[in-house]
Design a protein around this motif. Structure first.
Motif, PDB file in Angstrom:
ATOM      1  N   GLU A  45       0.865  -1.175   0.000  1.00  0.00           N
ATOM      2  CA  GLU A  45       0.000   0.000   0.000  1.00  0.00           C
ATOM      3  C   GLU A  45       0.907   1.232   0.000  1.00  0.00           C
ATOM      4  N   VAL A  46       0.774   2.068  -1.018  1.00  0.00           N
ATOM      5  CA  VAL A  46       1.685   3.196  -1.217  1.00  0.00           C
ATOM      6  C   VAL A  46       0.924   4.507  -1.042  1.00  0.00           C
ATOM      7  N   ALA A  47       1.393   5.341  -0.112  1.00  0.00           N
ATOM      8  CA  ALA A  47       0.715   6.620   0.114  1.00  0.00           C
ATOM      9  C   ALA A  47       1.658   7.609   0.780  1.00  0.00           C
TER      10      ALA A  47
ATOM     11  N   LEU B   6      10.358  12.309  -5.975  1.00  0.00           N
ATOM     12  CA  LEU B   6      11.436  11.582  -5.292  1.00  0.00           C
ATOM     13  C   LEU B   6      10.891  10.355  -4.558  1.00  0.00           C
ATOM     14  N   PHE B   7       9.760  10.515  -3.894  1.00  0.00           N
ATOM     15  CA  PHE B   7       9.132   9.387  -3.209  1.00  0.00           C
ATOM     16  C   PHE B   7       8.747   8.305  -4.211  1.00  0.00           C
ATOM     17  N   GLY B   8       8.152   8.710  -5.326  1.00  0.00           N
ATOM     18  CA  GLY B   8       7.762   7.745  -6.346  1.00  0.00           C
ATOM     19  C   GLY B   8       8.947   7.000  -6.922  1.00  0.00           C
TER      20      GLY B   8
ATOM     21  N   GLU C 108      -4.000   8.164  -4.437  1.00  0.00           N
ATOM     22  CA  GLU C 108      -4.009   9.577  -4.832  1.00  0.00           C
ATOM     23  C   GLU C 108      -2.837   9.950  -5.727  1.00  0.00           C
ATOM     24  N   TRP C 109      -2.962  11.089  -6.389  1.00  0.00           N
ATOM     25  CA  TRP C 109      -1.955  11.532  -7.354  1.00  0.00           C
ATOM     26  C   TRP C 109      -0.579  11.697  -6.710  1.00  0.00           C
ATOM     27  N   LEU C 110      -0.554  11.981  -5.416  1.00  0.00           N
ATOM     28  CA  LEU C 110       0.711  12.176  -4.719  1.00  0.00           C
ATOM     29  C   LEU C 110       1.592  10.928  -4.776  1.00  0.00           C
ATOM     30  N   ALA C 111       0.970   9.766  -4.744  1.00  0.00           N
ATOM     31  CA  ALA C 111       1.717   8.508  -4.830  1.00  0.00           C
ATOM     32  C   ALA C 111       1.844   8.019  -6.265  1.00  0.00           C
ATOM     33  N   GLY C 112       1.168   8.681  -7.182  1.00  0.00           N
ATOM     34  CA  GLY C 112       1.101   8.188  -8.550  1.00  0.00           C
ATOM     35  C   GLY C 112       2.416   8.163  -9.302  1.00  0.00           C
ATOM     36  N   PHE C 113       3.389   8.961  -8.865  1.00  0.00           N
ATOM     37  CA  PHE C 113       4.669   8.970  -9.573  1.00  0.00           C
ATOM     38  C   PHE C 113       5.373   7.620  -9.464  1.00  0.00           C
TER      39      PHE C 113
ATOM     40  N   GLU D 239      -2.313  12.834 -12.271  1.00  0.00           N
ATOM     41  CA  GLU D 239      -3.427  12.018 -11.779  1.00  0.00           C
ATOM     42  C   GLU D 239      -4.065  11.221 -12.912  1.00  0.00           C
ATOM     43  N   LYS D 240      -4.284  11.875 -14.039  1.00  0.00           N
ATOM     44  CA  LYS D 240      -4.916  11.233 -15.195  1.00  0.00           C
ATOM     45  C   LYS D 240      -4.060  10.086 -15.726  1.00  0.00           C
ATOM     46  N   LEU D 241      -2.756  10.313 -15.856  1.00  0.00           N
ATOM     47  CA  LEU D 241      -1.861   9.267 -16.333  1.00  0.00           C
ATOM     48  C   LEU D 241      -1.822   8.077 -15.376  1.00  0.00           C
ATOM     49  N   SER D 242      -1.816   8.359 -14.083  1.00  0.00           N
ATOM     50  CA  SER D 242      -1.803   7.280 -13.085  1.00  0.00           C
ATOM     51  C   SER D 242      -3.042   6.399 -13.230  1.00  0.00           C
ATOM     52  N   ALA D 243      -4.182   7.033 -13.453  1.00  0.00           N
ATOM     53  CA  ALA D 243      -5.420   6.274 -13.628  1.00  0.00           C
ATOM     54  C   ALA D 243      -5.380   5.455 -14.915  1.00  0.00           C
ATOM     55  N   GLN D 244      -4.919   6.075 -15.983  1.00  0.00           N
ATOM     56  CA  GLN D 244      -4.915   5.401 -17.277  1.00  0.00           C
ATOM     57  C   GLN D 244      -3.936   4.233 -17.340  1.00  0.00           C
TER      58      GLN D 244
END
Length: 271
Positions: free
Chosen positions: A10-12, A132-134, A177-182, A242-247
Motif C-alpha cells: 500500500e503506497v501513500a 522523489l518518493f515515487g 491519490e496523485w501524490l503517490a502516482g509517480f 493524476e490522469k496518467l496514473s489512472a490510465q
C-alpha cells in the motif's frame, strides 16, 4: 493463511505521516487489510523523522527485504527504514528517506517529460517531493521483483519469501491519490512486472471546482473540458499526473460510486 499468495504494498504519502483524508482512509482500513493479508502486506511511505518518532517502531527487516534495502543503499544511495506502523492492525511499514536521492530530481523530471510529456514546474515543491518518493518506491519494486525468486517462506510467516517462486505480477502495488502516482508512472516506464492499483479519493479538478464555491458540480460535469479547466486553474501538471496514473494502472478505483462520476467524464479511463 496461504503464504504462497501475492504480496500487497500500500503506497501513500501519508503512511506514518498524518496530514488529512488520505491518512484516515488508509489507516482505518489497515486492520481489515492485515487480517486478510497478514504478513504479506506492507505500507510504503516517506520517512519524516518527526512524524515517524510518534507512530513508527523500527524492527529488523526479513531476509528478502533486508537484501533489497541493502542493494538499493549500496547501488543508489537510497536510505530506508523498516518496522511497524503504530496504528490498529500494526502493519509492516517501509519508509524511504527521499533526501538521500534528491540529487536525481532534475533527471527524474526530464524523464517524466520525455516519457509522458508531463510538466513538473520548479515552483511546485510538493510535486517535487512526491517525484522523489515515487522514484524510491519504483526502485524498491524493481529490485524486489529481481530478487524474489531466490527466497522461500520461513516457518513464522514473515516476508522472507514464499514456498514457491512468485509468479509474474503476483506483487500488487496499490497507489493512493496523485501524490503517490509517480511511483506508478516510474514503475510503468521501467516495465516492472507488478500489478498496479490506483485509487483516487476525489479528483484534483473536482476538489478545486467545488472549493471555488460551485454548488452544481455534478450537474455541470458533462460540459466541463477537464484539461482546459485544469490549465485555467494552474493545476494542469497535477491533473495530468493524476490522469496518467489512472490510465496506466492495471486497475483504477475510486472510494465511492459518486466519486467515480468525475473520473469517468474526465476521460481518466481512456488510453
Amino acid at each position: 493463511m496461504d503464504l504462497s499468495g501475492p504480496l500487497l504494498f500500500e503506497v501513500a504519502s501519508e503512511v506514518c505521516n498524518k496530514v488529512g483524508g488520505i491518512y484516515t482512509v488508509i489507516s482505518t482500513k489497515a486492520p481489515v487489510t492485515v487480517e486478510e493479508y497478514g504478513a504479506r502486506v506492507c505500507y510504503l511511505g516517506p520517512y519524516i523523522e518527526r512524524k515517524a518518532a510518534a507512530e513508527f517502531e523500527s524492527r529488523p527487516a526479513s531476509d528478502l527485504l533486508s537484501s533489497v534495502m541493502k542493494e538499493l543503499k549500496e547501488r543508489i544511495g537510497l536510505e530506508s527504514h523498516f518496522g511497524r506502523w503504530l496504528i490498529p492492525g500494526n502493519p509492516y511499514a517501509l519508509l524511504f528517506s527521499i533526501n538521500s536521492v534528491r540529487d536525481r530530481l532534475n533527471t527524474l523530471k526530464s524523464d517524466l517529460w520525455e516519457k509522458y510529456q508531463l510538466p513538473t514546474p520548479d515552483h511546485d515543491h510538493e510535486m517535487s517531493e512526491m517525484i522523489l518518493f515515487g522514484f524510491a518506491v519504483a526502485l524498491f519494486l524493481q529490485e524486489l521483483v529481481k530478487q524474489k525468486e531466490n527466497f522461500r517462506t520461513d516457518q513464522t510467516g514473515s516476508l522472507n519469501g514464499f514456498q514457491h517462486p512468485i509468479g509474474e505480477r503476483e506483487i500488487i502495488a496499490h497507489f493512493h491519490e496523485w501524490l503517490a502516482g509517480f511511483g506508478l508512472l516510474f514503475t510503468h516506464a521501467w516495465g516492472v512486472r507488478v500489478a498496479t492499483i490506483f485509487t483516487t479519493h476525489a479528483t484534483l479538478l473536482g476538489r478545486w471546482i467545488c472549493a471555488s464555491g460551485s454548488t452544481t458540480f455534478y450537474h455541470d460535469l458533462p460540459k466541463i473540458e477537464p484539461d482546459r479547466e485544469a490549465g485555467e486553474r494552474g493545476i494542469f501538471h497535477r491533473h495530468l499526473a493524476e490522469k496518467l496514473s489512472a490510465q496506466l494502472s492495471t486497475i483504477f478505483t475510486t472510494v465511492s460510486e459518486i466519486t467515480a462520476t468525475g473520473p469517468s467524464l474526465f476521460s481518466f479511463s481512456i488510453l
